[in-house]
Design a protein around this motif. Structure first.
Motif, PDB file in Angstrom:
ATOM      1  N   ASP A  10       4.999  84.722  55.524  1.00  0.00           N
ATOM      2  CA  ASP A  10       6.375  84.815  56.208  1.00  0.00           C
ATOM      3  C   ASP A  10       7.536  84.256  55.490  1.00  0.00           C
ATOM      4  OD1 ASP A  10       4.874  85.990  58.432  1.00  0.00           O
ATOM      5  OD2 ASP A  10       4.618  84.287  59.455  1.00  0.00           O
ATOM      6  N   ARG A  11       7.361  83.289  54.490  1.00  0.00           N
ATOM      7  CA  ARG A  11       8.516  82.709  53.688  1.00  0.00           C
ATOM      8  C   ARG A  11       8.796  83.544  52.578  1.00  0.00           C
ATOM      9  NH1 ARG A  11       5.131  77.591  54.776  1.00  0.00           N
ATOM     10  NH2 ARG A  11       4.169  78.002  52.705  1.00  0.00           N
ATOM     11  N   ILE A  12       7.983  84.565  52.187  1.00  0.00           N
ATOM     12  CA  ILE A  12       8.623  85.314  51.295  1.00  0.00           C
ATOM     13  C   ILE A  12       9.632  86.353  51.675  1.00  0.00           C
ATOM     14  CG2 ILE A  12       7.823  87.336  49.446  1.00  0.00           C
ATOM     15  CD1 ILE A  12       4.901  86.285  49.702  1.00  0.00           C
ATOM     16  N   PRO A  13      10.930  86.316  51.115  1.00  0.00           N
ATOM     17  CA  PRO A  13      11.745  87.166  51.505  1.00  0.00           C
ATOM     18  C   PRO A  13      11.522  88.677  51.575  1.00  0.00           C
ATOM     19  CG  PRO A  13      12.471  85.653  49.788  1.00  0.00           C
ATOM     20  CD  PRO A  13      11.197  85.512  49.904  1.00  0.00           C
ATOM     21  N   LEU A  14      11.807  89.085  52.625  1.00  0.00           N
ATOM     22  CA  LEU A  14      11.137  90.724  52.635  1.00  0.00           C
ATOM     23  C   LEU A  14      11.810  91.692  51.739  1.00  0.00           C
ATOM     24  CD1 LEU A  14       9.560  92.560  54.698  1.00  0.00           C
ATOM     25  CD2 LEU A  14      11.268  92.843  56.153  1.00  0.00           C
ATOM     26  N   VAL A  15      12.951  91.465  51.486  1.00  0.00           N
ATOM     27  CA  VAL A  15      13.544  92.378  50.509  1.00  0.00           C
ATOM     28  C   VAL A  15      12.745  92.307  49.049  1.00  0.00           C
ATOM     29  CG1 VAL A  15      15.223  90.753  49.448  1.00  0.00           C
ATOM     30  CG2 VAL A  15      15.670  93.016  49.465  1.00  0.00           C
ATOM     31  N   VAL A  46      10.637  95.313  47.107  1.00  0.00           N
ATOM     32  CA  VAL A  46      10.969  95.598  45.654  1.00  0.00           C
ATOM     33  C   VAL A  46       9.495  95.749  44.993  1.00  0.00           C
ATOM     34  CG1 VAL A  46      12.056  94.965  43.728  1.00  0.00           C
ATOM     35  CG2 VAL A  46      13.302  95.148  45.682  1.00  0.00           C
ATOM     36  N   LEU A  47       8.832  94.288  44.955  1.00  0.00           N
ATOM     37  CA  LEU A  47       7.778  94.157  44.321  1.00  0.00           C
ATOM     38  C   LEU A  47       6.536  95.277  44.782  1.00  0.00           C
ATOM     39  CD1 LEU A  47       6.047  92.634  42.549  1.00  0.00           C
ATOM     40  CD2 LEU A  47       5.348  91.121  44.397  1.00  0.00           C
ATOM     41  N   ALA A  48       6.679  95.603  46.091  1.00  0.00           N
ATOM     42  CA  ALA A  48       5.252  96.678  46.389  1.00  0.00           C
ATOM     43  C   ALA A  48       5.997  97.847  45.882  1.00  0.00           C
ATOM     44  CB  ALA A  48       5.404  96.732  47.991  1.00  0.00           C
ATOM     45  N   LEU A  49       7.224  98.239  45.974  1.00  0.00           N
ATOM     46  CA  LEU A  49       7.442  99.666  45.470  1.00  0.00           C
ATOM     47  C   LEU A  49       7.196  99.593  43.905  1.00  0.00           C
ATOM     48  CD1 LEU A  49      10.718 100.559  47.652  1.00  0.00           C
ATOM     49  CD2 LEU A  49       8.541 101.457  47.761  1.00  0.00           C
ATOM     50  N   ARG A  69     -15.493 100.565  36.273  1.00  0.00           N
ATOM     51  CA  ARG A  69     -14.974  99.666  35.128  1.00  0.00           C
ATOM     52  C   ARG A  69     -14.351  98.249  35.826  1.00  0.00           C
ATOM     53  NH1 ARG A  69     -11.745 102.740  30.707  1.00  0.00           N
ATOM     54  NH2 ARG A  69     -10.801 100.789  30.970  1.00  0.00           N
ATOM     55  N   PRO A  70     -14.621  97.102  35.507  1.00  0.00           N
ATOM     56  CA  PRO A  70     -13.951  96.056  36.060  1.00  0.00           C
ATOM     57  C   PRO A  70     -12.561  96.189  35.979  1.00  0.00           C
ATOM     58  CG  PRO A  70     -16.088  95.223  34.789  1.00  0.00           C
ATOM     59  CD  PRO A  70     -15.812  96.627  34.579  1.00  0.00           C
ATOM     60  N   LEU A  71     -12.104  96.536  34.704  1.00  0.00           N
ATOM     61  CA  LEU A  71     -10.753  96.744  34.614  1.00  0.00           C
ATOM     62  C   LEU A  71      -9.759  97.812  35.177  1.00  0.00           C
ATOM     63  CD1 LEU A  71      -8.023  95.755  32.761  1.00  0.00           C
ATOM     64  CD2 LEU A  71      -8.654  97.750  31.089  1.00  0.00           C
ATOM     65  N   ASP A  72     -10.367  98.636  35.610  1.00  0.00           N
ATOM     66  CA  ASP A  72      -9.998  99.817  36.685  1.00  0.00           C
ATOM     67  C   ASP A  72      -9.758  99.129  37.982  1.00  0.00           C
ATOM     68  OD1 ASP A  72      -9.760 101.873  34.742  1.00  0.00           O
ATOM     69  OD2 ASP A  72     -11.603 102.533  35.104  1.00  0.00           O
ATOM     70  N   ILE A  73     -11.031  98.477  38.321  1.00  0.00           N
ATOM     71  CA  ILE A  73     -10.988  97.719  39.795  1.00  0.00           C
ATOM     72  C   ILE A  73      -9.793  96.618  39.884  1.00  0.00           C
ATOM     73  CG2 ILE A  73     -12.440  96.293  41.252  1.00  0.00           C
ATOM     74  CD1 ILE A  73     -14.824  97.886  40.210  1.00  0.00           C
ATOM     75  N   PHE A  74      -9.790  96.043  38.651  1.00  0.00           N
ATOM     76  CA  PHE A  74      -8.733  94.830  38.673  1.00  0.00           C
ATOM     77  C   PHE A  74      -7.142  95.407  38.793  1.00  0.00           C
ATOM     78  CE2 PHE A  74      -5.800  92.295  36.183  1.00  0.00           C
ATOM     79  CZ  PHE A  74      -5.841  90.930  37.077  1.00  0.00           C
ATOM     80  N   ASP A  75      -7.199  96.489  38.161  1.00  0.00           N
ATOM     81  CA  ASP A  75      -5.834  97.284  38.262  1.00  0.00           C
ATOM     82  C   ASP A  75      -5.588  97.961  39.489  1.00  0.00           C
ATOM     83  OD1 ASP A  75      -3.760  97.810  36.412  1.00  0.00           O
ATOM     84  OD2 ASP A  75      -4.691  99.972  35.879  1.00  0.00           O
ATOM     85  N   LEU A  76      -6.377  98.560  40.373  1.00  0.00           N
ATOM     86  CA  LEU A  76      -6.211  98.721  41.628  1.00  0.00           C
ATOM     87  C   LEU A  76      -5.788  97.724  42.556  1.00  0.00           C
ATOM     88  CD1 LEU A  76      -6.263 100.996  44.049  1.00  0.00           C
ATOM     89  CD2 LEU A  76      -8.855 100.368  43.868  1.00  0.00           C
ATOM     90  N   PHE A  77      -6.415  96.305  42.248  1.00  0.00           N
ATOM     91  CA  PHE A  77      -6.263  95.328  43.072  1.00  0.00           C
ATOM     92  C   PHE A  77      -4.767  94.764  42.841  1.00  0.00           C
ATOM     93  CE2 PHE A  77      -5.970  90.615  43.431  1.00  0.00           C
ATOM     94  CZ  PHE A  77      -6.387  90.263  44.512  1.00  0.00           C
ATOM     95  N   PRO A 111       0.750  94.067  46.388  1.00  0.00           N
ATOM     96  CA  PRO A 111       2.033  93.903  46.991  1.00  0.00           C
ATOM     97  C   PRO A 111       2.147  94.911  48.119  1.00  0.00           C
ATOM     98  CG  PRO A 111       1.976  93.981  44.527  1.00  0.00           C
ATOM     99  CD  PRO A 111       0.623  94.324  44.999  1.00  0.00           C
ATOM    100  N   LEU A 112       1.628  96.129  48.334  1.00  0.00           N
ATOM    101  CA  LEU A 112       1.450  96.827  49.506  1.00  0.00           C
ATOM    102  C   LEU A 112       0.769  96.241  50.514  1.00  0.00           C
ATOM    103  CD1 LEU A 112       1.415 100.395  47.839  1.00  0.00           C
ATOM    104  CD2 LEU A 112       3.241  99.392  48.948  1.00  0.00           C
ATOM    105  N   VAL A 113      -0.394  95.796  50.373  1.00  0.00           N
ATOM    106  CA  VAL A 113      -1.139  95.194  51.526  1.00  0.00           C
ATOM    107  C   VAL A 113      -0.346  94.101  51.998  1.00  0.00           C
ATOM    108  CG1 VAL A 113      -3.315  94.049  52.013  1.00  0.00           C
ATOM    109  CG2 VAL A 113      -3.268  96.107  50.533  1.00  0.00           C
TER     110      VAL A 113
END
Length: 79
Positions: free
Chosen positions: A5-10, A14-17, A44-52, A57-59
């Motif tokens: 809740d302390r992270i500014p929504l804007v 921006v980060l999520a987009l 591959r672990p790198l692909d899983i990490f990349d997805l994460f 930010p969207l999550v």
């Protein structure tokens, strides 16, 4: 979850987009990794990490908005 809740929504929007579309060409990593996940090719672990990294930010944005709506409903219910 008060830290969220302390992270500014804007900034969270921006980060999520940004992370959802980066890199723009040839294809955003998030789209590529979700496609791989759907095809059962995400192994591959790198692909899983990349997805994460690209999905996190969207999550967080969804969680933040959900908490905001829930708190507004709770405040409206108290009156």
């Amino acid at each position: 979850m008060r830290w969220l809740d302390r992270i500014p929504l804007v900034w969270l929007v921006v980060l999520a987009l940004w992370m959802a579309v980066a890199p723009i060409t040839p294809e955003p990593h998030l789209i590529e990794k979700l496609r791989m996940l759907g095809q059962g090719l995400l192994s591959r672990p790198l692909d899983i990490f990349d997805l994460f990294i690209h999905a996190l930010p969207l999550v967080l944005l969804v969680l933040r908005l959900w908490r905001r709506v829930a708190s507004a409903r709770a405040a409206a219910g108290k009156h």
